[in-house]
Scaffold this motif. Structure first.
Motif, short mmCIF file in Angstrom:
data_model
loop_
_atom_site.label_atom_id
_atom_site.label_comp_id
_atom_site.label_asym_id
_atom_site.label_seq_id
_atom_site.Cartn_x
_atom_site.Cartn_y
_atom_site.Cartn_z
N PHE A 91 9.46 2.56 11.45
CA PHE A 91 11.06 2.15 11.06
C PHE A 91 11.14 0.87 10.56
CE2 PHE A 91 15.66 1.16 13.02
CZ PHE A 91 16.00 1.88 11.86
N PHE A 92 9.77 -0.09 10.75
CA PHE A 92 9.68 -1.03 9.90
C PHE A 92 9.38 -0.73 8.42
CE2 PHE A 92 6.49 -3.80 7.89
CZ PHE A 92 7.14 -5.10 7.89
N LEU A 93 8.57 0.21 8.17
CA LEU A 93 8.02 0.63 6.87
C LEU A 93 9.28 1.27 6.08
CD1 LEU A 93 4.52 2.21 7.64
CD2 LEU A 93 5.18 0.13 6.33
N ALA A 94 10.12 2.36 6.83
CA ALA A 94 11.34 2.70 6.33
C ALA A 94 12.20 1.81 5.88
CB ALA A 94 11.99 3.72 7.49
N ASN A 95 12.38 0.52 6.54
CA ASN A 95 13.15 -0.28 6.12
C ASN A 95 12.62 -1.17 4.94
OD1 ASN A 95 15.85 -1.01 8.04
ND2 ASN A 95 14.41 -0.26 9.24
N VAL A 96 11.48 -1.39 5.10
CA VAL A 96 10.80 -1.94 3.83
C VAL A 96 10.96 -1.27 2.60
CG1 VAL A 96 8.49 -2.73 3.04
CG2 VAL A 96 9.42 -3.59 5.31
N CYS A 97 10.69 -0.04 2.64
CA CYS A 97 10.70 0.73 1.47
C CYS A 97 12.31 1.12 0.96
CB CYS A 97 10.28 2.19 1.80
SG CYS A 97 8.36 2.35 2.20
N GLY A 98 13.11 1.08 2.04
CA GLY A 98 14.59 1.13 1.71
C GLY A 98 15.07 -0.03 1.00
N SER A 99 14.61 -1.35 1.35
CA SER A 99 14.74 -2.53 0.73
C SER A 99 14.41 -2.62 -0.61
CB SER A 99 14.14 -3.89 1.41
OG SER A 99 14.51 -5.13 0.98
N ALA A 100 12.97 -2.08 -0.79
CA ALA A 100 12.72 -2.09 -2.15
C ALA A 100 13.31 -1.03 -3.08
CB ALA A 100 11.06 -1.54 -2.19
N LEU A 101 13.79 0.06 -2.40
CA LEU A 101 14.55 1.16 -3.10
C LEU A 101 15.66 0.64 -3.66
CD1 LEU A 101 14.34 4.34 -3.58
CD2 LEU A 101 16.01 4.38 -1.53
N PHE B 143 5.84 -2.57 -6.65
CA PHE B 143 4.95 -2.13 -7.78
C PHE B 143 5.08 -0.62 -7.95
CE2 PHE B 143 3.02 -6.09 -6.59
CZ PHE B 143 2.70 -6.78 -7.62
N SER B 144 5.66 0.05 -7.19
CA SER B 144 5.70 1.75 -7.65
C SER B 144 6.77 1.89 -8.49
CB SER B 144 6.25 2.36 -6.38
OG SER B 144 7.75 1.68 -6.18
N GLY B 145 7.60 0.93 -8.91
CA GLY B 145 8.37 0.67 -10.16
C GLY B 145 9.60 1.65 -10.50
N LYS B 146 9.74 2.85 -9.85
CA LYS B 146 10.87 3.72 -10.17
C LYS B 146 11.59 4.02 -8.60
CE LYS B 146 10.70 3.92 -14.54
NZ LYS B 146 11.92 3.31 -15.23
N LEU B 147 12.82 4.30 -8.85
CA LEU B 147 13.47 4.43 -7.64
C LEU B 147 13.32 5.57 -6.82
CD1 LEU B 147 17.44 3.50 -7.29
CD2 LEU B 147 16.65 5.74 -6.81
N ASN B 148 13.24 6.78 -7.54
CA ASN B 148 13.04 8.25 -7.01
C ASN B 148 11.87 8.18 -6.56
OD1 ASN B 148 15.82 8.51 -7.40
ND2 ASN B 148 15.58 9.83 -9.16
N THR B 149 10.57 7.55 -6.94
CA THR B 149 9.34 7.75 -6.44
C THR B 149 9.24 7.59 -5.13
OG1 THR B 149 8.57 6.95 -8.72
CG2 THR B 149 7.15 6.89 -7.12
#
Length: 848
Positions: free
Chosen positions: A73-83, A358-364
């Motif tokens: 869940f932490f990773l999901a929120n982290v990735c969601g914030s980056a998204l 650093f992944s760069g793109k939203l849909n990635t």
């Protein structure tokens, strides 16, 4: 509220069409709705602390599930914030970026475009989110409310624009990787033809990534706009009344956003061409009556979602650190400010989000975020389902609009959508979750939160115990159910381990009698001892229960345990005692591999062993009385002598030949005048030796069965009969003939007792199955004969790992108890590990 619902809806209906878009919304909100019901049930069942869904799951399912899902869940929120940060960067660049081929300063397009510039913009925006989160939850709440007002105003403006804006053509600049192209989209106003064109799916290329869209990829992006339902629960530690606020706020947000998504989807399909919807994600500015307000609304909503995920991630990380599930790895995240804001958790979360940028793109990363959120939602539903199925009286949430059916539907929906969106991501996420579960199971400290697994096991075991009907027992399915009496585990470690091998998946109870009177004590002295005994069971790795009792004497205590141990059809049918002799007790627990290999101390709850000169707590007469009591209660009896000298690891793992042996003497050596091999007791003795040989640790050992024969008794006929019996019983054993004329001669030469004198030791007072009554003046058993029988057993080679001998029934005359025990001591003297066995129940079967 999800970030920028209008633009998300435009992306979905542009590729999927109205029908599929409505289906996506229905599926997404069905999953979310079922999960919200579970969240509300758990949230209203007790006091919530920081951590949101992690806190709910960990306190319901235990530290293993809680810790692993907390990380997910932490990773999901982290990735969601980056998204959301990447989405905001995309919107900013789309509005203010310099088109290819133009110079800086052409209109409002002043921001350079490249991977590194966009990473810089994302870093600046993320730093703004960091500053707000570092100030604390209060400023975040105020900022969120302000953003809500802005978004509500923008949404009203957009709805009005669909009706007020005249049909127009919209030129679309397509920024591909090798340049740009221009197409024309159109806003037609309400048109039946436009609606008809947009009903079906028409998946195209996502102009931001150049990838072809599909149902699963569009659903993944759309679902991320719905994950804001957990924003309130993530702030559970900062809410004044979380059990009140979370259900009302979450349900309201879900209903509101679902209606808005569906309304916008219909309005867009009825007024905008597919080209406009697919090729221009910012088309709402072009058709709005006040375009700058739309831009501000999109920026504000996306920024709010990014902050929401960042602050949610920090709260989850702080809760994980405070629970010490990962030891020193998260020690930094425990630090808070003077006001209680977990500043280090916020900073650590910000660093991880920065790495994801650093992944760069939203849909990635949209697919990964969606998979993680679905996995968390599935586990929230699982937690609620487990609580409901456990039927614990303390699970009584004030929110009652859920059942186990809704939980099960939520789990199924999450799992199905995970694999439809990305089978690879779903499999990888489940594999990662499994690794975390195993790591936490073996490495994390035990918790005091309560384990739902224990409640579920109790619930099911109770049902199965009620179904276990003793009236339906059959000898084919008999199994030993052992009650081992232990005075002090320090002197019985190897006996405990040996009986664990003898139980053959049956019930195993460690019994102990404490000689005290509860009337004279302020409290029960057994409760503090319970933990020491349970720790002993864990360390020795034996599958046993512990049953302790208070009694005025050991004999009374054993009676209590024989009457009360077990439940329903699971009650001890066999009593195991250590042998009563004068040998000084040795501390075998301190030398046991379970403690010596791990370099751990022996549990401190056990007293030191009795000094050799100290008096025993049990008299010889009382000891034999315990054996007699057990036989009266139709319990089989095993007496174990010198089992502490059995080095099982050395005996069974040595590479030298011959392999270890188990010697079996299924004849009453104290009654040569009634020697039989097929009575109940002999068959029980054979069964126990066979059960030991079936244990995993003893499979290398060979059974050796000794047939005592006299001259002129046709030994080969007896051997063949015994061999056929073993064949019928499917017992693999080697039969060895043992002439014992010299021994029996000593028995027959013993002077007879006076008429009407005492019966011989070991004579049956009541007729048993397969036995014969003998006259009261039958021949007495002498010490000379018993010593000769002992020598006969001792001379048989090779030396076995353990011997099984026939245990005669104690005499009815209690005055002969000391003589009976004396003869047993002579019979087993110097034999090494020996088990004396007396069986009272039929345990073997030749039936299929």
């Amino acid at each position: 509220m999800p970030a920028a619902p209008p633009s998300s809806a435009g992306f979905v209906v542009g590729h999927a069409g109205l029908y599929q878009a409505l289906a996506m919304f229905a599926v997404a909100y069905f999953i979310i709705g079922m999960t919200v019901l579970s969240v509300c049930a758990i949230a209203t069942n007790g006091a919530l602390d920081a951590g949101g869904a992690y806190y709910m799951i960990s306190r319901a399912l235990g530290p293993e599930f809680g810790g692993s899902i907390g990380i997910m869940f932490f990773l999901a929120n982290v990735c969601g914030s980056a998204l959301y940060v990447l989405g905001l960067v995309e919107a900013v660049v789309d509005s203010f970026g310099i088109p290819p081929g133009q110079k800086v300063g052409a209109g409002v397009h002043v921001l350079p475009q490249s991977y590194w510039y966009e990473l810089l913009y994302g870093t600046v925006l993320l730093a703004l989110c960091l500053l707000v989160c570092l100030v604390g939850a209060s400023i975040y709440a105020k900022a969120t409310f302000l953003i809500f007002l802005i978004v509500a105003g923008v949404l009203g403006t957009i709805l009005v624009s669909f009706f007020a804006t005249q049909p127009i053509g919209v030129p679309i600049r397509l920024p591909y990787f090798n340049g740009s192209e221009t197409e024309n989209g159109s806003f037609t106003g309400f048109s039946l033809a436009t609606l008809r064109d947009n009903l079906g799916g028409g998946y195209g290329v996502d102009y931001t990534t150049g990838q072809m869209m599909s149902f699963s990829s569009v659903f993944a992006v759309m679902f991320n706009g719905c994950t804001g339902i957990m924003a309130g629960s993530n702030m559970s530690g900062d809410l004044k009344r979380p059990s009140y606020s979370i259900p009302r706020g979450t349900i309201s947000a879900v209903l509101f956003t679902y209606l808005i998504y569906n309304l916008l989807a219909f309005l867009m399909c009825a007024t905008c061409s597919r080209t406009l919807l697919q090729k221009d994600y910012g088309f709402l500015r072009d058709i709005s009556i006040f375009p700058p307000l739309v831009t501000v609304g999109i920026y504000a909503a996306t920024l709010s979602a990014a902050m929401s995920n960042l602050i949610g991630a920090s709260r989850i990380l702080y809760a994980l650190a405070r629970d010490d599930l990962f030891g020193r790895a998260l020690v930094l995240a425990k630090k808070t400010s003077a006001s209680g804001n977990p500043v280090m958790a916020v900073i650590l979360s910000w660093l991880v989000v920065q790495l994801v940028l650093f992944s760069g793109k939203l849909n990635t990363i949209a697919g990964v975020v969606t998979t993680f959120f679905l996995l968390v939602y599935a586990t929230v539903n699982l937690a609620c389902l487990a609580l409901e199925w456990a039927s614990a009286p303390n699970f009584r949430p004030t929110f009652r609009y859920f059942t186990w059916h809704t939980c099960l539907l939520g789990i199924a929906g999450c799992c199905v959508m995970m694999f439809l969106i990305s089978p690879v991501s779903a499999s990888a996420s489940l594999g990662f979750l499994l690794l975390l579960l195993l790591a936490l199971h073996y490495l994390s400290p035990s918790s005091t939160w309560g384990y739902i697994s224990q409640a579920l096991i109790f619930h099911q075991v109770r049902k199965y115990l009620l179904m276990l009907d003793v009236r339906k027992d059959h000898v084919k399915f008999w199994r030993p159910q052992m009650l081992l009496m232990v005075q002090n585990p320090r002197g019985s470690a190897r006996l405990i381990d040996f009986v664990n091998d003898l139980k053959k998946s049956g019930l195993y109870v460690l019994g102990h009698v404490e000689l005290q009177d509860l009337d004279t004590l302020p409290s029960d002295p057994l409760q503090p001892q319970q933990d020491s005994w349970l720790s002993l069971v864990d360390k020795l790795n034996v599958k046993a229960f512990v049953s302790l009792t208070l009694a005025p004497s050991v004999r009374h205590g054993v009676r209590q345990l024989l009457f009360t141990s077990g439940l329903g059809g699971m009650r001890p049918n066999t009593l195991v005692l250590g042998f009563y002799d004068d040998a000084a007790p040795q501390d075998g627990l301190a030398r046991h591999p379970a403690f010596t290999s791990a370099r751990e101390e022996v549990p401190l709850g056990f007293p030191p062993l009795r000094a050799p000169a100290a008096p025993k707590l049990l008299s010889a007469r009382e000891y034999v009385g315990i054996v007699a009591d057990a036989l009266k209660m139709l319990r089989n009896v095993l007496l174990a002598r010198q089992l502490e000298s059995l080095d099982k690891a050395w005996e069974l793992r040595r590479a030298a030949s011959p392999p270890p042996t188990i010697h079996v003497w299924p004849v009453n050596l104290l009654r040569p005048d009634s020697a039989r091999y097929a009575d109940t007791c002999s068959l029980f003795l054979l069964q126990m030796a066979c059960v030991l040989n079936m244990a995993r640790a003893w499979r290398r050992a060979h059974l050796r069965l000794f047939l005592c024969v006299e001259a002129g008794a046709m030994p080969h006929a007896q051997e063949e009969k015994l061999r056929q019996l073993l064949k019928d019983l499917r017992i693999q054993a080697q039969i060895q003939l043992v002439p014992w004329d010299a021994v029996t001669r000593l028995h027959w030469q013993t002077p007879r007792g006076p008429p009407g004198g005492p019966a011989p030791i070991g004579a049956a007072e009541e007729e048993e199955e397969g036995s014969v009554n003998y006259p009261a003046n039958a021949t007495q058993v002498s010490d000379e004969y018993v010593c000769a029988a002992n020598k006969l057993v001792l001379e048989q080679s090779p030396t076995p790992a353990v011997r099984f001998l026939y245990l005669p029934r104690p005499p009815a005359d209690t005055s002969l108890y000391p003589l009976y025990l004396h003869q047993l001591e002579l019979l087993t003297r110097g034999l090494g590990p020996t088990v004396l066995v007396h069986g009272v129940s039929a345990v073997t079967s030749t039936q299929l």
